[in-house]
Scaffold this motif. Sequence first.
Motif, PDB file in Angstrom:
ATOM      1  N   GLY A  54      -5.992 -83.509  80.595  1.00 15.14           N
ATOM      2  CA  GLY A  54      -4.637 -83.542  80.027  1.00 15.14           C
ATOM      3  C   GLY A  54      -3.887 -84.839  80.294  1.00 15.14           C
ATOM      4  N   LYS A  55      -4.553 -85.786  81.001  1.00 17.02           N
ATOM      5  CA  LYS A  55      -3.835 -87.030  81.345  1.00 17.02           C
ATOM      6  C   LYS A  55      -4.446 -88.246  80.660  1.00 17.02           C
ATOM      7  N   ILE A  56      -3.653 -89.316  80.614  1.00 16.97           N
ATOM      8  CA  ILE A  56      -4.166 -90.610  80.150  1.00 16.97           C
ATOM      9  C   ILE A  56      -3.894 -91.625  81.251  1.00 16.97           C
ATOM     10  N   LEU A  57      -4.816 -92.599  81.389  1.00 17.51           N
ATOM     11  CA  LEU A  57      -4.563 -93.651  82.375  1.00 17.51           C
ATOM     12  C   LEU A  57      -3.925 -94.828  81.637  1.00 17.51           C
ATOM     13  N   VAL A  58      -2.747 -95.219  82.112  1.00 15.38           N
ATOM     14  CA  VAL A  58      -2.003 -96.297  81.451  1.00 15.38           C
ATOM     15  C   VAL A  58      -1.984 -97.525  82.354  1.00 15.38           C
ATOM     16  N   LYS A  59      -2.380 -98.675  81.773  1.00 14.58           N
ATOM     17  CA  LYS A  59      -2.220 -99.960  82.478  1.00 14.58           C
ATOM     18  C   LYS A  59      -0.798-100.414  82.149  1.00 14.58           C
ATOM     19  N   ASN A  60       0.061-100.378  83.150  1.00 15.11           N
ATOM     20  CA  ASN A  60       1.486-100.624  82.901  1.00 15.11           C
ATOM     21  C   ASN A  60       1.782-102.087  82.572  1.00 15.11           C
TER      22      ASN A  60
ATOM     23  N   VAL B 219      -3.216 -97.610  76.944  1.00 13.70           N
ATOM     24  CA  VAL B 219      -4.091 -96.527  77.415  1.00 13.70           C
ATOM     25  C   VAL B 219      -5.471 -97.123  77.692  1.00 13.70           C
ATOM     26  N   VAL B 220      -5.979 -96.945  78.927  1.00 15.63           N
ATOM     27  CA  VAL B 220      -7.298 -97.493  79.261  1.00 15.63           C
ATOM     28  C   VAL B 220      -8.334 -96.397  79.511  1.00 15.63           C
ATOM     29  N   GLU B 221      -7.891 -95.162  79.649  1.00 14.73           N
ATOM     30  CA  GLU B 221      -8.824 -94.050  79.815  1.00 14.73           C
ATOM     31  C   GLU B 221      -8.128 -92.781  79.330  1.00 14.73           C
ATOM     32  N   VAL B 222      -8.921 -91.873  78.770  1.00 12.63           N
ATOM     33  CA  VAL B 222      -8.344 -90.630  78.247  1.00 12.63           C
ATOM     34  C   VAL B 222      -9.027 -89.448  78.915  1.00 12.63           C
ATOM     35  N   GLY B 223      -8.246 -88.545  79.461  1.00 16.03           N
ATOM     36  CA  GLY B 223      -8.806 -87.382  80.152  1.00 16.03           C
ATOM     37  C   GLY B 223      -9.259 -86.304  79.183  1.00 16.03           C
ATOM     38  N   GLU B 224     -10.003 -85.366  79.743  1.00 16.22           N
ATOM     39  CA  GLU B 224     -10.508 -84.237  78.953  1.00 16.22           C
ATOM     40  C   GLU B 224      -9.352 -83.485  78.275  1.00 16.22           C
ATOM     41  N   GLY B 225      -9.574 -83.064  77.060  1.00 17.43           N
ATOM     42  CA  GLY B 225      -8.582 -82.219  76.384  1.00 17.43           C
ATOM     43  C   GLY B 225      -7.438 -82.986  75.751  1.00 17.43           C
ATOM     44  N   VAL B 226      -7.462 -84.325  75.854  1.00 19.17           N
ATOM     45  CA  VAL B 226      -6.377 -85.091  75.223  1.00 19.17           C
ATOM     46  C   VAL B 226      -6.855 -85.565  73.863  1.00 19.17           C
TER      47      VAL B 226
ATOM     48  N   ARG C 240      -0.735 -98.160  72.464  1.00 12.98           N
ATOM     49  CA  ARG C 240       0.437 -98.642  73.208  1.00 12.98           C
ATOM     50  C   ARG C 240       1.377 -97.449  73.381  1.00 12.98           C
ATOM     51  N   VAL C 241       1.674 -97.114  74.623  1.00 10.26           N
ATOM     52  CA  VAL C 241       2.484 -95.912  74.864  1.00 10.26           C
ATOM     53  C   VAL C 241       3.646 -96.200  75.820  1.00 10.26           C
ATOM     54  N   ALA C 242       4.665 -95.376  75.715  1.00  9.77           N
ATOM     55  CA  ALA C 242       5.757 -95.367  76.698  1.00  9.77           C
ATOM     56  C   ALA C 242       5.821 -93.940  77.227  1.00  9.77           C
ATOM     57  N   TYR C 243       6.218 -93.792  78.481  1.00  8.26           N
ATOM     58  CA  TYR C 243       6.191 -92.448  79.069  1.00  8.26           C
ATOM     59  C   TYR C 243       7.336 -92.255  80.052  1.00  8.26           C
ATOM     60  N   VAL C 244       7.626 -90.970  80.287  1.00  9.54           N
ATOM     61  CA  VAL C 244       8.595 -90.569  81.304  1.00  9.54           C
ATOM     62  C   VAL C 244       7.824 -89.661  82.255  1.00  9.54           C
ATOM     63  N   ASP C 245       7.247 -90.233  83.285  1.00 11.79           N
ATOM     64  CA  ASP C 245       6.409 -89.451  84.203  1.00 11.79           C
ATOM     65  C   ASP C 245       6.348 -90.177  85.547  1.00 11.79           C
TER      66      ASP C 245
ATOM     67  N   ALA D  67      -1.500 -92.469  86.045  1.00  8.34           N
ATOM     68  CA  ALA D  67      -2.117 -91.349  85.319  1.00  8.34           C
ATOM     69  C   ALA D  67      -0.972 -90.505  84.780  1.00  8.34           C
ATOM     70  N   VAL D  68      -0.835 -90.489  83.470  1.00  9.28           N
ATOM     71  CA  VAL D  68       0.346 -89.903  82.822  1.00  9.28           C
ATOM     72  C   VAL D  68      -0.045 -88.607  82.112  1.00  9.28           C
ATOM     73  N   ASN D  69       0.744 -87.581  82.317  1.00  8.11           N
ATOM     74  CA  ASN D  69       0.577 -86.346  81.559  1.00  8.11           C
ATOM     75  C   ASN D  69       0.786 -86.692  80.078  1.00  8.11           C
ATOM     76  N   SER D  70      -0.194 -86.353  79.225  1.00 10.36           N
ATOM     77  CA  SER D  70      -0.082 -86.785  77.827  1.00 10.36           C
ATOM     78  C   SER D  70       1.156 -86.190  77.149  1.00 10.36           C
ATOM     79  N   LEU D  71       1.652 -85.080  77.697  1.00  8.08           N
ATOM     80  CA  LEU D  71       2.883 -84.480  77.172  1.00  8.08           C
ATOM     81  C   LEU D  71       4.103 -85.368  77.383  1.00  8.08           C
ATOM     82  N   ALA D  72       4.002 -86.258  78.373  1.00 11.95           N
ATOM     83  CA  ALA D  72       5.163 -87.076  78.748  1.00 11.95           C
ATOM     84  C   ALA D  72       5.141 -88.452  78.099  1.00 11.95           C
ATOM     85  N   ALA D  73       4.158 -88.678  77.199  1.00  6.49           N
ATOM     86  CA  ALA D  73       4.003 -90.015  76.611  1.00  6.49           C
ATOM     87  C   ALA D  73       4.165 -89.964  75.104  1.00  6.49           C
ATOM     88  N   GLY D  74       4.509 -91.120  74.548  1.00  5.67           N
ATOM     89  CA  GLY D  74       4.585 -91.240  73.090  1.00  5.67           C
ATOM     90  C   GLY D  74       4.109 -92.623  72.688  1.00  5.67           C
TER      91      GLY D  74
END
Length: 342
Positions: A50-56, A89-96, A104-109, A118-125
């Motif tokens: 459910g998470k994505i790894l973001v290089k900030n 986004v540099v890695e995508v977790g299972e189920g995403v 290119r994403v922005a997130y509140v997490d 590691a960002v909950n995909s629900l918290a990113a856009g």
Amino acid sequence: MFRSALSHSRPLVNKLARHMSTMKAVVVERIGGPEVLEYKDHPKPQVSSGKILVKNHAIGVNFIDTYHRSGVYPLPTPFVPGREGSGEVVEVGEGVSDFKVGDRVAYVDAESYAEYTAVNSLAAGKIPDNVSYDDATALLLQGLTAWTMVRDGYPVKKGDYVLVHAAAGGVGLLLCQMANLLGATVIGTVSTEEKAALAKENGAHHTINYSHEDTVARVNEITNGQGCHAVLDGVGASTWETSLQSVRRLGTLISFGNASGVVPPIQISCLSDKSIKLMRPKLFSYLATREDKEKWFNELFQLQAEHKLKLRVHKTYKLEDAQSAHVDIQSRKTTGKLLIEL
Ligand SMILES: NC(=O)c1ccc[n+]([C@@H]2O[C@H](COP(=O)([O-])OP(=O)(O)OC[C@H]3O[C@@H](n4cnc5c(N)ncnc54)[C@H](OP(=O)(O)O)[C@@H]3O)[C@@H](O)[C@H]2O)c1
């Protein structure tokens, strides 16, 4: 024989290496002042389901980060502070399924003061193509806070009087713009004349310098003694009483922060004389489902795409200078957004 054993175990070696790899981050090992923000090596986070790894690339500095650091909002230590960022986004977790590597994403997490989060995909856009990482981060958390407040907390309408405290701050400048856009007469409180000028440039029709003016008297003067339809108060302890007195009969008081300290416990009957509606929102409740998140992210980025919002970045810091960013945001000398760039 030796070579084949090694090549056989290569995936395991890679996996272990990934587990052990480190990154630079700001870490809080004990709560306290800005000095407890330590820039150091820290394990790079793993992407779980459910998470994505973001290089900030950009990280937002928000007042809430100071509450976590100082223990006003307790978190178990050690922790990486920060609630907002943007990057690749540099890695995508299972189920995403809604993000892929390279987006290119922005997130509140949580845990954004780091090279990777590691960002909950629900918290990113996804960030629209024409919006930079800095702009997305300058807008997201404070913009969502302001927009949910004026659309849902108190749906501002034409002809309303709306009082915005700390009107030249990060959330404040956006609240002034948005309430103005929705047709309200905006009254902003500020502590200096420079901030008053800035609040006016951003949509406040009137300003009150609450370091020496009587806020309630000025509000009464401006509203013909009626008070405001909505008071939006992120200052907390020091403004609570004036906020209560500045709301009109059947009006709404939204207490959304504690920049000057936490509002002391109240007697609920203090609302009854004017039948005041009181709200204490937390942005994260507005982003709890995918549908809600998409609605609010889309509406905010739409406003941005239509050039309806001006963004103001007070200063950009390096990750290793997070201490200075915290000193500054608590000093009352900043206006608009504080950003960390990587
Ligand atoms: N509920 C939520 O979900 C949510 C989300 C985001 C932010 N917030 C809250 O919104 C508020 C604003 O956040 P922000 O990040 O945009 O910060 P900010 O407004 O840029 O900075 C805080 C401002 O508060 C004012 N202030 C008054 N008394 C203060 C004091 N004793 N110490 C420090 N500042 C004081 C200052 O403006 P003047 O000098 O003009 O007084 C200062 O610039 C904070 O309370 C934050 O916690 C809440």
